[in-house]
Design a protein around this motif. Structure first.
Motif, mmCIF file in Angstrom:
data_model
loop_
_atom_site.group_PDB
_atom_site.id
_atom_site.type_symbol
_atom_site.label_atom_id
_atom_site.label_comp_id
_atom_site.label_asym_id
_atom_site.label_seq_id
_atom_site.Cartn_x
_atom_site.Cartn_y
_atom_site.Cartn_z
ATOM 1 N N ALA A 35 32.994 34.275 35.595
ATOM 2 C CA ALA A 35 31.797 32.901 36.403
ATOM 3 C C ALA A 35 32.469 31.815 36.873
ATOM 4 O O ALA A 35 31.602 31.267 37.601
ATOM 5 C CB ALA A 35 31.258 32.145 35.124
ATOM 6 N N LEU A 36 33.807 32.069 36.919
ATOM 7 C CA LEU A 36 34.371 30.523 37.515
ATOM 8 C C LEU A 36 35.115 31.508 38.343
ATOM 9 O O LEU A 36 35.578 30.520 39.851
ATOM 10 C CB LEU A 36 35.508 30.357 36.765
ATOM 11 N N GLN A 38 36.246 32.232 42.548
ATOM 12 C CA GLN A 38 35.610 32.127 44.013
ATOM 13 C C GLN A 38 35.926 33.210 44.858
ATOM 14 O O GLN A 38 35.226 32.322 46.750
ATOM 15 C CB GLN A 38 36.250 30.612 44.415
ATOM 16 N N TRP A 105 24.367 34.834 38.057
ATOM 17 C CA TRP A 105 25.566 35.495 37.734
ATOM 18 C C TRP A 105 26.064 35.100 36.954
ATOM 19 O O TRP A 105 27.005 35.486 36.001
ATOM 20 C CB TRP A 105 25.429 36.903 38.575
ATOM 21 N N ARG A 106 26.673 34.160 37.253
ATOM 22 C CA ARG A 106 28.107 33.027 36.908
ATOM 23 C C ARG A 106 27.352 32.701 35.292
ATOM 24 O O ARG A 106 27.575 33.466 33.897
ATOM 25 C CB ARG A 106 28.347 31.961 37.388
ATOM 26 N N THR A 107 26.017 32.696 35.036
ATOM 27 C CA THR A 107 25.630 31.736 33.121
ATOM 28 C C THR A 107 25.435 33.956 32.342
ATOM 29 O O THR A 107 26.454 33.520 31.373
ATOM 30 C CB THR A 107 24.472 31.387 33.152
ATOM 31 N N TYR A 109 27.103 36.025 32.945
ATOM 32 C CA TYR A 109 29.066 36.647 31.927
ATOM 33 C C TYR A 109 30.000 35.393 31.001
ATOM 34 O O TYR A 109 30.067 36.021 30.432
ATOM 35 C CB TYR A 109 30.054 36.565 33.828
#
Length: 184
Positions: A35-36, A38, A105-107, A109
């Motif tokens: 989620a982090l 870059q 998608w980050r949430t 994960y």
């Protein structure tokens, strides 16, 4: 794949619960780290850690515990346990798809990592590594011992170190076939 022999040895002989806990926390952290991310390099680094920790968090502990608890019908027990991964995937995939559509998608994960911790960590404190820790015997242990005495099959023991096995596999080409099979 490369850590399996080492983790299997540690899980079988050492404090299984501690190693399993470290692997589950590491696996959940690896998923959360997606989620982090870059750029693609972050994804690859997270995937390396995810692969390393998943070995000791998923398949090996299940196989070791079932092997200890079942002397008879061990194959059936392992099949049923590993079939659970397909059942879990059938539930998790649509759930994660909904989370991705609604929150990103980050949430998804982060939710998956949290669910892993919430579900897996308590389970490992409920599961006992072997029946002997509770004063019990493995399922079918008496029947297997009786059958072994009746048939009087000579025991075959292969005393090779991991290094000797690797040399044998490399010289025979089996290691390449095994790596290809695992890659599929």
């Amino acid at each position: 794949m490369f850590l399996s022999p080492y983790l299997g040895k540690w899980l079988a002989k050492k404090n299984t619960r501690l190693i399993h806990t470290i692997c589950v926390v590491g696996l959940a952290t690896s998923y959360a780290s997606f989620a982090l991310a870059q750029n693609i390099t972050h994804f690859y680094i997270s995937a390396i850690f995810m692969g390393a920790f998943s070995c000791g968090a998923v398949a090996l502990p299940v196989s070791i515990v079932i092997t200890n608890w079942f002397a008879k019908k061990r194959g059936l027990a392992i099949s049923i346990a590993l079939a659970g991964s397909g059942f879990g995937g059938a539930i998790i995939s649509p759930t994660m798809a909904d989370i991705i559509q609604n929150y990103g998608w980050r949430t998804s994960y982060l939710v998956f990592a949290a669910a892993m911790l919430i579900i897996c960590l308590p389970m490992m404190f409920l599961i006992k590594k072997s029946p002997e820790t509770m004063g019990l015997k493995a399922y079918g242990a008496d029947e297997v011992a009786e059958t072994a005495q009746k048939t009087a099959v000579p025991k075959f023991e292969l005393n090779m170190t991991l290094g000797e096995v690797k040399k044998t596999m490399v010289s025979s080409g089996s290691i390449y076939l095994a790596c290809f099979a695992f890659a599929l």
